[in-house]
Design an enzyme around this catalytic site. Structure first.
Site, mmCIF file in Angstrom:
data_model
loop_
_atom_site.group_PDB
_atom_site.id
_atom_site.type_symbol
_atom_site.label_atom_id
_atom_site.label_comp_id
_atom_site.label_asym_id
_atom_site.label_seq_id
_atom_site.Cartn_x
_atom_site.Cartn_y
_atom_site.Cartn_z
ATOM 1 N N GLY A 71 -2.193 -1.055 3.457
ATOM 2 C CA GLY A 71 -3.248 -1.902 3.096
ATOM 3 C C GLY A 71 -3.115 -3.337 3.243
ATOM 4 O O GLY A 71 -3.868 -4.115 3.779
ATOM 5 N N THR A 72 -1.945 -3.671 2.586
ATOM 6 C CA THR A 72 -1.695 -5.236 2.730
ATOM 7 C C THR A 72 -1.517 -5.847 4.057
ATOM 8 O O THR A 72 -2.410 -6.735 4.722
ATOM 9 C CB THR A 72 -0.313 -5.328 2.166
ATOM 10 O OG1 THR A 72 -0.555 -4.977 0.577
ATOM 11 C CG2 THR A 72 -0.157 -6.862 1.971
ATOM 12 N N GLN A 179 -9.615 1.639 -1.335
ATOM 13 C CA GLN A 179 -10.111 2.460 -2.694
ATOM 14 C C GLN A 179 -10.950 3.483 -2.231
ATOM 15 O O GLN A 179 -11.317 4.215 -3.031
ATOM 16 C CB GLN A 179 -10.554 1.590 -3.747
ATOM 17 C CG GLN A 179 -9.231 0.547 -4.542
ATOM 18 C CD GLN A 179 -8.183 1.535 -5.245
ATOM 19 O OE1 GLN A 179 -8.487 2.644 -5.492
ATOM 20 N NE2 GLN A 179 -7.001 1.230 -5.243
ATOM 21 N N SER A 199 -5.138 2.892 3.430
ATOM 22 C CA SER A 199 -3.833 2.718 3.115
ATOM 23 C C SER A 199 -3.572 4.218 2.806
ATOM 24 O O SER A 199 -4.419 4.644 2.068
ATOM 25 C CB SER A 199 -3.578 1.704 1.860
ATOM 26 O OG SER A 199 -2.159 2.295 1.437
ATOM 27 N N HIS A 201 -1.016 5.643 0.662
ATOM 28 C CA HIS A 201 -0.731 6.029 -0.596
ATOM 29 C C HIS A 201 -1.775 6.239 -1.489
ATOM 30 O O HIS A 201 -1.560 6.587 -2.791
ATOM 31 C CB HIS A 201 0.665 5.374 -0.949
ATOM 32 C CG HIS A 201 0.300 3.810 -1.655
ATOM 33 N ND1 HIS A 201 0.279 3.485 -2.793
ATOM 34 C CD2 HIS A 201 -0.045 2.886 -0.853
ATOM 35 C CE1 HIS A 201 -0.162 2.301 -3.034
ATOM 36 N NE2 HIS A 201 -0.287 1.843 -1.705
ATOM 37 N N THR A 237 8.862 0.284 16.254
ATOM 38 C CA THR A 237 8.768 1.638 16.378
ATOM 39 C C THR A 237 7.999 2.385 15.483
ATOM 40 O O THR A 237 8.169 2.085 14.203
ATOM 41 C CB THR A 237 10.464 2.188 16.538
ATOM 42 O OG1 THR A 237 10.981 1.417 17.546
ATOM 43 C CG2 THR A 237 10.450 3.639 16.448
ATOM 44 N N CYS A 325 1.060 -9.597 -17.507
ATOM 45 C CA CYS A 325 2.069 -10.281 -18.199
ATOM 46 C C CYS A 325 3.128 -11.390 -17.338
ATOM 47 O O CYS A 325 3.987 -11.019 -16.798
ATOM 48 C CB CYS A 325 2.889 -9.635 -19.094
ATOM 49 S SG CYS A 325 3.777 -10.787 -20.428
HETATM 50 N N1 PLP Z 1 -6.636 -3.458 -1.064
HETATM 51 C C1 PLP Z 1 -6.795 -2.852 -2.171
HETATM 52 C C2 PLP Z 1 -8.345 -2.763 -2.602
HETATM 53 C C3 PLP Z 1 -5.808 -2.364 -3.053
HETATM 54 O O1 PLP Z 1 -6.218 -1.333 -4.132
HETATM 55 C C4 PLP Z 1 -4.411 -2.271 -2.479
HETATM 56 C C5 PLP Z 1 -3.333 -1.538 -3.210
HETATM 57 O O2 PLP Z 1 -3.477 -1.695 -4.398
HETATM 58 C C6 PLP Z 1 -4.175 -2.832 -1.230
HETATM 59 C C7 PLP Z 1 -5.240 -3.389 -0.623
HETATM 60 C C8 PLP Z 1 -2.845 -2.838 -0.622
HETATM 61 O O3 PLP Z 1 -2.566 -1.685 -0.221
HETATM 62 P P1 PLP Z 1 -1.015 -1.248 0.188
HETATM 63 O O4 PLP Z 1 -0.323 -1.010 -1.301
HETATM 64 O O5 PLP Z 1 -0.867 -0.090 0.981
HETATM 65 O O6 PLP Z 1 -0.292 -2.549 0.690
#
Ligand code: PLP
Length: 384
Positions: A71-72, A179, A199, A201, A237, A325
């Site tokens: 996702g990132t 999400q 994403s 996971h 790759t 924290c």
């Molecule tokens: N965007 C949202 C809304 C998320 O909840 C998350 C993960 O917590 C991400 C992006 C990031 O995804 P990833 O962990 O696959 O990089």
């Protein structure tokens, strides 16, 4: 002691069938998908099959799905790739104050490179107002990025209305659907988005793999440079086993999507009602009904989220808190701040997110364990 996992918004376990599907691609089918002999061809076939499965879950064409590391990366690519490719048209981007850090930090990076970003406020339920998006549009606006559902408070944003309005203009629309894909129905055409991040996971697939949907005809720069993989758009790759796992996870998600959402919604309601019946001075964060079926986010007055989290952990229950924290001080979450939760109350936030393997007994266990924890902590608290 039976451990109870209630943090599926953070990550999900790999579904056993996903693990099984991946295994051959870590062992005998190890070929590089760019090679021409049979080892390579079978890897390539597996990639294309996975692409079809991902596309089918989100109503896309397989040619519009590009694999990433999660996702990132998808969020970074969507924002940076589009803003750089359309710099001549303008340098303005609109997003919301409650996006994930993957979007917000990318916006900060773009601002340091001379782009301008408007961060739209949300209402007390965490909703973005489509009218506010319209008002924020400028002649040099290139992209709007609004998440599908918030990862902390579960609020589902009115993307259809925003998409519809943007269709009539020359502004691209991206959504972070990390999400929602696999949790609720997601259709790129109904949402009218040009780009969508997902994403693996978060939907019982492996970590470190995801995808970016790019509608045909969308101008975007590559983000990772190198070889010609992913039709010259994402070099490197391919993570074949991971991608096969993502494909399988999407296929499995589609099988029982609506029944599962309905079942999780019942657990959500059972927990919300039970908590309000047993603990005084709590508030529910996020929209009451326009929320992810598996999300409960509350603030417990006079108690710190971390303390509750640790005491629940001693009982084998894994949850999350909105305050992190850092450097000795408890920073309230930017999402709770944006919906107007006072900082002292935001300290006491807890997020429960259910998944496939949870049952009513798990909710009952939380309802048995949490109220006495709150009572004990409140007795010790200098805040009350
Ligand atoms: N965007 C949202 C809304 C998320 O909840 C998350 C993960 O917590 C991400 C992006 C990031 O995804 P990833 O962990 O696959 O990089």
């Amino acid at each position: 002691m039976k451990r109870i996992y209630l943090d599926h918004a953070a990550t999900t376990p790999v579904h056993p069938e996903v693990g099984e599907a991946m295994l051959p691609y870590l062992t005998e089918r190890f070929g590089n998908a760019s090679t021409l002999y049979s080892f390579g061809r079978e890897a390539k076939e597996a990639l294309e099959e996975a692409r079809e499965k991902v596309a089918s879950l989100i109503g896309a064409n397989p040619q519009e799905v590009f694999f990433t590391s999660g996702g990132t990366e998808s969020d970074n690519w969507a924002l940076i790739g589009v803003m750089f490719a359309r710099e001549r048209k303008g340098r303005h981007l609109i997003t919301s104050a409650i996006e994930h850090h993957a979007v917000l930090e990318t916006c900060r990076f773009l601002e340091r490179r001379g782009f301008e970003v408007t961060y739209l406020p949300v209402d007390a339920d965490g909703l973005v107002d489509p009218e506010e998006v319209k008002k924020a549009l400028r002649p040099d606006t290139v992209l709007v990025s609004i998440m599908h559902a918030n990862n902390e408070i579960g609020t589902i944003e009115p993307l259809e209305e925003i998409g519809e309005m943007l269709q009539q203009r020359e502004v691209l629309f991206h959504t972070d659907a990390v999400q929602t894909v696999g949790s609720i129905p997601v259709d790129v055409k109904a949402l009218q988005v040009n780009l969508l991040s997902l994403s693996g996971h978060k939907l019982y697939g492996p970590k470190g793999v995801g995808a970016l949907y790019i509608r045909r005809g969308t101008r975007i720069w590559p983000f990772i440079h190198g070889g010609g993989q992913e039709r010259n758009r994402r070099a490197g790759t391919e993570n074949v086993a991971g991608i096969v796992g993502l494909g399988k996870a999407c296929e499995l998600a589609a099988v029982d999507l609506e029944e599962r959402a309905e079942r999780l919604k019942q657990l959500r309601e059972q927990l919300i009602e039970g908590l309000f019946a047993r603990i005084e001075d709590i508030r529910l964060n996020g929209h009451r009904t326009r929320r992810l079926p598996n999300n409960v986010n509350i603030c417990v007055e006079g108690v710190e989220g971390e303390s509750m989290l640790l005491m629940l952990d001693w009982e084998g229950i894994a949850v999350s808190t909105g305050s992190a924290c850092s450097s000795g001080s408890l920073e309230p979450s930017h999402v709770l701040e944006a919906i107007g939760v006072p900082p002292a109350i935001a300290q006491g936030s807890l997020r429960f997110t259910f998944g496939r393997e949870n049952s009513e007994e798990d909710v009952e266990r939380v309802l048995e364990v949490l109220p006495p924890i709150v009572t004990r902590l409140r007795e010790m608290s200098p805040l009350r």
